[in-house]
Scaffold this active site. Sequence first.
Site, PDB file in Angstrom:
ATOM      1  N   GLU A 149      -5.218  27.749  16.417  1.00  0.00           N
ATOM      2  CA  GLU A 149      -4.867  26.335  16.437  1.00  0.00           C
ATOM      3  C   GLU A 149      -5.282  25.658  17.734  1.00  0.00           C
ATOM      4  OE1 GLU A 149      -0.970  26.188  13.573  1.00  0.00           O
ATOM      5  OE2 GLU A 149      -0.624  26.861  15.605  1.00  0.00           O
ATOM      6  N   CYS A 152      -1.410  36.763  20.204  1.00  0.00           N
ATOM      7  CA  CYS A 152      -1.312  37.190  21.600  1.00  0.00           C
ATOM      8  C   CYS A 152      -0.628  38.547  21.611  1.00  0.00           C
ATOM      9  CB  CYS A 152      -0.487  36.191  22.417  1.00  0.00           C
ATOM     10  SG  CYS A 152      -0.392  36.617  24.169  1.00  0.00           S
ATOM     11  N   CYS A 209       8.349  33.161  22.530  1.00  0.00           N
ATOM     12  CA  CYS A 209       7.099  32.508  22.112  1.00  0.00           C
ATOM     13  C   CYS A 209       6.706  32.912  20.701  1.00  0.00           C
ATOM     14  CB  CYS A 209       5.983  32.867  23.096  1.00  0.00           C
ATOM     15  SG  CYS A 209       4.363  32.285  22.588  1.00  0.00           S
ATOM     16  N   CYS A 269       4.652  23.453  22.869  1.00  0.00           N
ATOM     17  CA  CYS A 269       4.442  24.699  23.601  1.00  0.00           C
ATOM     18  C   CYS A 269       5.147  25.860  22.928  1.00  0.00           C
ATOM     19  CB  CYS A 269       5.052  24.586  25.002  1.00  0.00           C
ATOM     20  SG  CYS A 269       3.892  24.078  26.224  1.00  0.00           S
TER      21      CYS A 269
HETATM   22  N1  SAH Z   1      -0.394  32.844  27.401  1.00  0.00           N
HETATM   23  C1  SAH Z   1      -0.422  31.856  28.389  1.00  0.00           C
HETATM   24  C2  SAH Z   1      -0.789  30.479  27.895  1.00  0.00           C
HETATM   25  C3  SAH Z   1      -0.220  30.040  26.553  1.00  0.00           C
HETATM   26  S1  SAH Z   1       1.485  29.675  26.437  1.00  0.00           S
HETATM   27  C4  SAH Z   1       0.909  31.809  29.111  1.00  0.00           C
HETATM   28  O1  SAH Z   1       1.858  32.401  28.641  1.00  0.00           O
HETATM   29  O2  SAH Z   1       0.957  31.196  30.163  1.00  0.00           O
HETATM   30  C5  SAH Z   1       1.683  28.055  27.141  1.00  0.00           C
HETATM   31  C6  SAH Z   1       3.076  27.829  27.746  1.00  0.00           C
HETATM   32  O3  SAH Z   1       4.092  27.649  26.738  1.00  0.00           O
HETATM   33  C7  SAH Z   1       3.547  29.021  28.561  1.00  0.00           C
HETATM   34  O4  SAH Z   1       4.142  28.625  29.751  1.00  0.00           O
HETATM   35  C8  SAH Z   1       4.565  29.621  27.618  1.00  0.00           C
HETATM   36  O5  SAH Z   1       5.402  30.479  28.286  1.00  0.00           O
HETATM   37  C9  SAH Z   1       5.231  28.415  27.046  1.00  0.00           C
HETATM   38  N2  SAH Z   1       6.030  28.700  25.859  1.00  0.00           N
HETATM   39  C10 SAH Z   1       5.879  29.717  24.990  1.00  0.00           C
HETATM   40  N3  SAH Z   1       6.815  29.651  24.005  1.00  0.00           N
HETATM   41  C11 SAH Z   1       7.565  28.563  24.255  1.00  0.00           C
HETATM   42  C12 SAH Z   1       8.652  27.940  23.568  1.00  0.00           C
HETATM   43  N4  SAH Z   1       9.117  28.431  22.439  1.00  0.00           N
HETATM   44  N5  SAH Z   1       9.176  26.820  24.102  1.00  0.00           N
HETATM   45  C13 SAH Z   1       8.671  26.283  25.245  1.00  0.00           C
HETATM   46  N6  SAH Z   1       7.614  26.799  25.908  1.00  0.00           N
HETATM   47  C14 SAH Z   1       7.071  27.939  25.429  1.00  0.00           C
HETATM   48 FE1  SF4 Z   2       1.279  35.239  24.865  1.00  0.00          FE
HETATM   49 FE2  SF4 Z   2       3.101  33.436  24.219  1.00  0.00          FE
HETATM   50 FE3  SF4 Z   2       3.565  35.135  26.233  1.00  0.00          FE
HETATM   51 FE4  SF4 Z   2       1.724  33.182  26.520  1.00  0.00          FE
HETATM   52  S1  SF4 Z   2       3.941  32.909  26.226  1.00  0.00           S
HETATM   53  S2  SF4 Z   2       1.506  35.351  27.078  1.00  0.00           S
HETATM   54  S3  SF4 Z   2       0.919  33.079  24.417  1.00  0.00           S
HETATM   55  S4  SF4 Z   2       3.301  35.691  24.057  1.00  0.00           S
END
Ligand code: SAH
Ligand code: SF4
Length: 394
Positions: free
Chosen positions: A116, A136, A143, A367
Amino acid sequence: MAIPGHVDPVPVPRTLPPRKDGRIDLIGLARDEIRMALETAQLEPRQAKLRAKQLWHWIYNRGATDFAVMTDIAKDMRLWLANRFVLSRPEVVEAQVSTDGTRKWLLRSDDGNDYEMVFIPDADRGTLCVSSQVGCTLNCRFCHTGTMRLVRNLTAGEIVGQVMLARDSLGEWPSSPDGRMLTNIVMMGMGEPLYNFDAVRDALSIVMDGDGLALSRRRITLSTSGVVPMMERAGREIGVNLAVSLHAVTKEVRDEIVPLNRKYGIEELLQACADYPGVNNARRITFEYVMLRDKNDSDEDARELVRLIRKFKLPAKVNLIPFNPWPGAAYETSTPERVKRFSDIVFEAGISAPVRTPRGRDINAACGQLKTASEKKSRAELDRLAEEKQAALG
Ligand code: SAH
Ligand code: SF4
């Protein structure tokens, strides 16, 4: 030897199978690779060099998807190109628009994997949230993407392809720096970009190329969950802004919510931030902090965050992200009062700590909500499978 498993499961690199029609996709190739592809197809080296330059301009400045429009190339040459090469776009399975203007696209790769991308319009900018992997491997517990079992690295072409597609649908060709809607890119879609280093680097170098898409490195941010050994290289070879998904200030909590912490701990991670090339007061590191109710949102947590940032003398800002819920998630969002109080404590210590308003929640574009329908499994089932996988490998 590191065992690919629950904590540090580096996805196996995969090359895409060749296209069925035998033609080669030029999207995602560096300038030199385009030239070489032309030479391999028996074009004489001087010709190849000239054509590569023309093609680059048509592809990345004009957004051409068809050789027929390339009017400065002779007609028989255009046919010759069309017989051997393509200028593809990711296949769009679904496009959605949120009530707040956020747009989300579900894309499908040639080998049938879904991923996406999200576009977030604001008054003064437009940010494209780009994916680096299908799924991931890192399984952060809050997440949704981390619950996808199916993981594949996206190719440089598939990463650049997202930007191309966004430009197509915003009607932003030719590429001119004025009046664009798409002004910023964040590598914050699905996946851990530093586990797909080469493709992300190659894609971003195309995105930053001055004769093409020409986005400045200051308008690009790469977000990592803390892959410490790759951070210095990211600074040197990519050089974009760095965001780090910190989310917790104690080993106990971070081990639980970001399992990679068991491998690269908080202090090691913050040291890598301090060493990140090019970091200074004008180019600060962003710490992302997802606010989870009664988990990481106390006054004490906020004060510890300040202490850590000071200890490592980090030019930093903190983005507070209220947890975006998804079905089956083990956490709840902190109350708005809690988030405000947390933000105030950090702010009073002289560190900017804005609260990020969730965007596109109604279309699951916020996010951490990105997850494609390819596979849906419960958390318990996933933990069991990861354990099995590790036992089998160990
Ligand atoms: N994998 C990378 C980039 C993708 S995630 C990382 O983890 O940094 C992008 C951002 O969204 C990250 O800071 C992640 O921790 C946050 N994120 C993931 N799940 C979330 C959720 N359910 N609510 C709010 N932020 C979330
Ligand atoms: Fe992977 Fe989600 Fe963790 Fe980012 S926040 S490293 S996308 S599992």
